[in-house]
Design a protein around this motif. Sequence first.
Motif, PDB file in Angstrom:
ATOM      1  N   VAL A 251     -69.475  35.623  11.009  1.00  0.00           N
ATOM      2  CA  VAL A 251     -68.416  35.441  12.004  1.00  0.00           C
ATOM      3  C   VAL A 251     -68.365  36.631  12.947  1.00  0.00           C
ATOM      4  N   ALA A 252     -68.428  37.839  12.380  1.00  0.00           N
ATOM      5  CA  ALA A 252     -68.385  39.051  13.207  1.00  0.00           C
ATOM      6  C   ALA A 252     -69.560  39.097  14.177  1.00  0.00           C
ATOM      7  N   GLU A 253     -70.734  38.689  13.716  1.00  0.00           N
ATOM      8  CA  GLU A 253     -71.936  38.718  14.550  1.00  0.00           C
ATOM      9  C   GLU A 253     -71.798  37.810  15.769  1.00  0.00           C
ATOM     10  N   HIS A 254     -71.061  36.705  15.616  1.00  0.00           N
ATOM     11  CA  HIS A 254     -70.954  35.727  16.704  1.00  0.00           C
ATOM     12  C   HIS A 254     -69.539  35.662  17.276  1.00  0.00           C
ATOM     13  N   ALA A 255     -68.734  36.685  17.014  1.00  0.00           N
ATOM     14  CA  ALA A 255     -67.343  36.660  17.463  1.00  0.00           C
ATOM     15  C   ALA A 255     -67.232  36.589  18.984  1.00  0.00           C
ATOM     16  N   GLU A 256     -68.153  37.225  19.694  1.00  0.00           N
ATOM     17  CA  GLU A 256     -68.077  37.199  21.151  1.00  0.00           C
ATOM     18  C   GLU A 256     -68.514  35.852  21.719  1.00  0.00           C
ATOM     19  N   THR A 257     -69.293  35.098  20.958  1.00  0.00           N
ATOM     20  CA  THR A 257     -69.745  33.785  21.410  1.00  0.00           C
ATOM     21  C   THR A 257     -68.701  32.716  21.132  1.00  0.00           C
ATOM     22  N   LEU A 258     -68.013  32.863  19.998  1.00  0.00           N
ATOM     23  CA  LEU A 258     -66.960  31.900  19.656  1.00  0.00           C
ATOM     24  C   LEU A 258     -65.746  32.152  20.535  1.00  0.00           C
ATOM     25  N   PRO A 259     -65.236  31.144  21.192  1.00  0.00           N
ATOM     26  CA  PRO A 259     -64.019  31.356  21.988  1.00  0.00           C
ATOM     27  C   PRO A 259     -62.819  31.558  21.078  1.00  0.00           C
ATOM     28  N   GLU A 260     -61.894  32.371  21.545  1.00  0.00           N
ATOM     29  CA  GLU A 260     -60.646  32.514  20.793  1.00  0.00           C
ATOM     30  C   GLU A 260     -59.787  31.274  21.012  1.00  0.00           C
ATOM     31  N   PRO A 261     -59.046  30.851  19.989  1.00  0.00           N
ATOM     32  CA  PRO A 261     -58.811  31.567  18.734  1.00  0.00           C
ATOM     33  C   PRO A 261     -59.775  31.218  17.617  1.00  0.00           C
ATOM     34  N   LEU A 262     -60.912  30.570  17.931  1.00  0.00           N
ATOM     35  CA  LEU A 262     -61.790  30.100  16.862  1.00  0.00           C
ATOM     36  C   LEU A 262     -62.357  31.237  16.038  1.00  0.00           C
ATOM     37  N   ALA A 263     -62.716  32.354  16.681  1.00  0.00           N
ATOM     38  CA  ALA A 263     -63.261  33.483  15.928  1.00  0.00           C
ATOM     39  C   ALA A 263     -62.230  34.038  14.958  1.00  0.00           C
ATOM     40  N   ALA A 264     -60.983  34.126  15.403  1.00  0.00           N
ATOM     41  CA  ALA A 264     -59.928  34.642  14.531  1.00  0.00           C
ATOM     42  C   ALA A 264     -59.675  33.703  13.364  1.00  0.00           C
ATOM     43  N   ARG A 265     -59.665  32.404  13.629  1.00  0.00           N
ATOM     44  CA  ARG A 265     -59.441  31.448  12.540  1.00  0.00           C
ATOM     45  C   ARG A 265     -60.570  31.530  11.509  1.00  0.00           C
ATOM     46  N   ALA A 266     -61.811  31.596  11.990  1.00  0.00           N
ATOM     47  CA  ALA A 266     -62.949  31.696  11.082  1.00  0.00           C
ATOM     48  C   ALA A 266     -62.936  33.017  10.327  1.00  0.00           C
ATOM     49  N   ARG A 267     -62.520  34.072  10.996  1.00  0.00           N
ATOM     50  CA  ARG A 267     -62.442  35.381  10.320  1.00  0.00           C
ATOM     51  C   ARG A 267     -61.455  35.325   9.158  1.00  0.00           C
ATOM     52  N   HIS A 268     -60.289  34.684   9.388  1.00  0.00           N
ATOM     53  CA  HIS A 268     -59.330  34.584   8.289  1.00  0.00           C
ATOM     54  C   HIS A 268     -59.913  33.810   7.118  1.00  0.00           C
ATOM     55  N   VAL A 269     -60.448  32.622   7.385  1.00  0.00           N
ATOM     56  CA  VAL A 269     -60.895  31.767   6.286  1.00  0.00           C
ATOM     57  C   VAL A 269     -61.997  32.443   5.479  1.00  0.00           C
ATOM     58  N   THR A 270     -62.970  33.035   6.160  1.00  0.00           N
ATOM     59  CA  THR A 270     -64.105  33.621   5.443  1.00  0.00           C
ATOM     60  C   THR A 270     -63.703  34.864   4.659  1.00  0.00           C
ATOM     61  N   THR A 271     -62.834  35.692   5.232  1.00  0.00           N
ATOM     62  CA  THR A 271     -62.380  36.865   4.477  1.00  0.00           C
ATOM     63  C   THR A 271     -61.412  36.467   3.367  1.00  0.00           C
ATOM     64  N   GLU A 272     -60.644  35.391   3.577  1.00  0.00           N
ATOM     65  CA  GLU A 272     -59.708  34.935   2.545  1.00  0.00           C
ATOM     66  C   GLU A 272     -60.456  34.405   1.326  1.00  0.00           C
ATOM     67  N   ILE A 273     -61.544  33.703   1.538  1.00  0.00           N
ATOM     68  CA  ILE A 273     -62.345  33.236   0.404  1.00  0.00           C
ATOM     69  C   ILE A 273     -62.873  34.425  -0.386  1.00  0.00           C
ATOM     70  N   ARG A 274     -63.288  35.459   0.308  1.00  0.00           N
ATOM     71  CA  ARG A 274     -63.738  36.681  -0.376  1.00  0.00           C
ATOM     72  C   ARG A 274     -62.592  37.306  -1.164  1.00  0.00           C
ATOM     73  N   ARG A 275     -61.387  37.283  -0.591  1.00  0.00           N
ATOM     74  CA  ARG A 275     -60.226  37.848  -1.306  1.00  0.00           C
ATOM     75  C   ARG A 275     -59.885  37.035  -2.552  1.00  0.00           C
ATOM     76  N   VAL A 276     -60.031  35.718  -2.475  1.00  0.00           N
ATOM     77  CA  VAL A 276     -59.743  34.888  -3.651  1.00  0.00           C
ATOM     78  C   VAL A 276     -60.677  35.258  -4.796  1.00  0.00           C
ATOM     79  N   ARG A 277     -61.950  35.382  -4.504  1.00  0.00           N
ATOM     80  CA  ARG A 277     -62.898  35.752  -5.559  1.00  0.00           C
ATOM     81  C   ARG A 277     -62.515  37.094  -6.177  1.00  0.00           C
ATOM     82  N   ALA A 278     -62.169  38.046  -5.337  1.00  0.00           N
ATOM     83  CA  ALA A 278     -61.791  39.370  -5.840  1.00  0.00           C
ATOM     84  C   ALA A 278     -60.499  39.316  -6.641  1.00  0.00           C
ATOM     85  N   ALA A 279     -59.529  38.525  -6.169  1.00  0.00           N
ATOM     86  CA  ALA A 279     -58.245  38.431  -6.862  1.00  0.00           C
ATOM     87  C   ALA A 279     -58.389  37.745  -8.213  1.00  0.00           C
ATOM     88  N   ALA A 280     -59.213  36.703  -8.284  1.00  0.00           N
ATOM     89  CA  ALA A 280     -59.431  36.028  -9.565  1.00  0.00           C
ATOM     90  C   ALA A 280     -60.044  36.989 -10.575  1.00  0.00           C
TER      91      ALA A 280
END
Length: 384
Positions: A251-280
């Motif tokens: 997501v970070a690599e293509h953040a400038e290509t993705l129009p907002e707010p799509l980059a922000a939405r994708a950033r949340h979902v992908t980092t949130e999945i990482r947080r779930v794994r860590a929290a579990a």
Amino acid sequence: MRADHGVTETFEQRFESSPTVLSRAPGRVNLVGGHVDYNAGIVLPAAIDRATVVAAAPRSDDTVRVHSARMDDTVTASLGDDRDDWAAYVVGTATVLADDTDVSAGVDLVVGGDVIVGAGVSSSASLEVAVAGAVDAVHDLDRSPEALADACWRAENEEVGMACGIMDQFASALGQADHALRIDCRSRDVRPIPLDTDAAELLVVDTTVSHELTDSGFNERVRECHEATARLDELLGKRVRSLRDVTPDEVAEHAETLPEPLAARARHVTTEIRRVRAAADALADGDLARVGDLLRESHRSLRDDYEVSCAELDAAVDALDTAAGTFGARMVGGGWGGSAIGLVEPDARESVVDSVRDDYRDATGIDCEIHAVDFGDGLSVRRV
């Protein structure tokens, strides 16, 4: 099953007959994994000890007759009817089960209980699952809890018009006392993870700001995630079925290509999945300080990247976070109102409640409602 909250007596008074089944299904909180389930991600919810209770008896026709004890309202409808009120969850669930099983699943129901309504703990899924358990039992459908949860999820999507994922219904149907559930929303694998209740308790701070998700930006967030998925499928040169298939680095690599707010939405979902794994993993290890940190990170991401918080939710989270004895806090539910949750030290609960109540009132001018909840069992049904 616990006390029936008077639904048996009400059933006898309203319908001049006795129910044959009592069904109970809890609400839920989501520790980490906000807005991830409809992106085929991994979530970490828990059923709570507040539930919808349903008394039921079968009918031989296609009529659904339901009375809400809490609202003192009775609705009579036919299977397949389109409704835009609270009974849509009831009629929709019965309709899906009837369609699945080719059974004339008419039913009389009385709905009650103590689940917190409008507070982001999924009272709607609690209602759906309790109704599904009742309809299943009175008509001897013999569906598994997983199949009932799936039927409820489809009812909310197809009959109610809420484009939600499976988390709420699966947590309500499959919850285990003193455990969170690590749910893979793609494979539907469910793994219970114990919570040391001697080391931590959960507080739900109801902002008392109500919301109707079908009238809010929820479905808009779903649409944005689908659009981000399609864009990343083109950009990454690999099959992207959902944001589950994308990493935060991509997501970070293509953040400038993705129009907002799509980059922000994708950033949340992908980092949130990482947080779930860590929290579990942290919860399984008993590392509550780490779990608390991940709750804080989750709230910041929901607030800034997903933009589903509001001033009252932020105030509730801040009040929890600054109270001595809190491991961490975040908003819970769909957003734009509802509740915040705080993981707190048991010995500090009373002082945290007093501090949060005062700080929230000072920040908002509103009196919040604070509930101490336990992680409870999922759907239970018994014949009476």
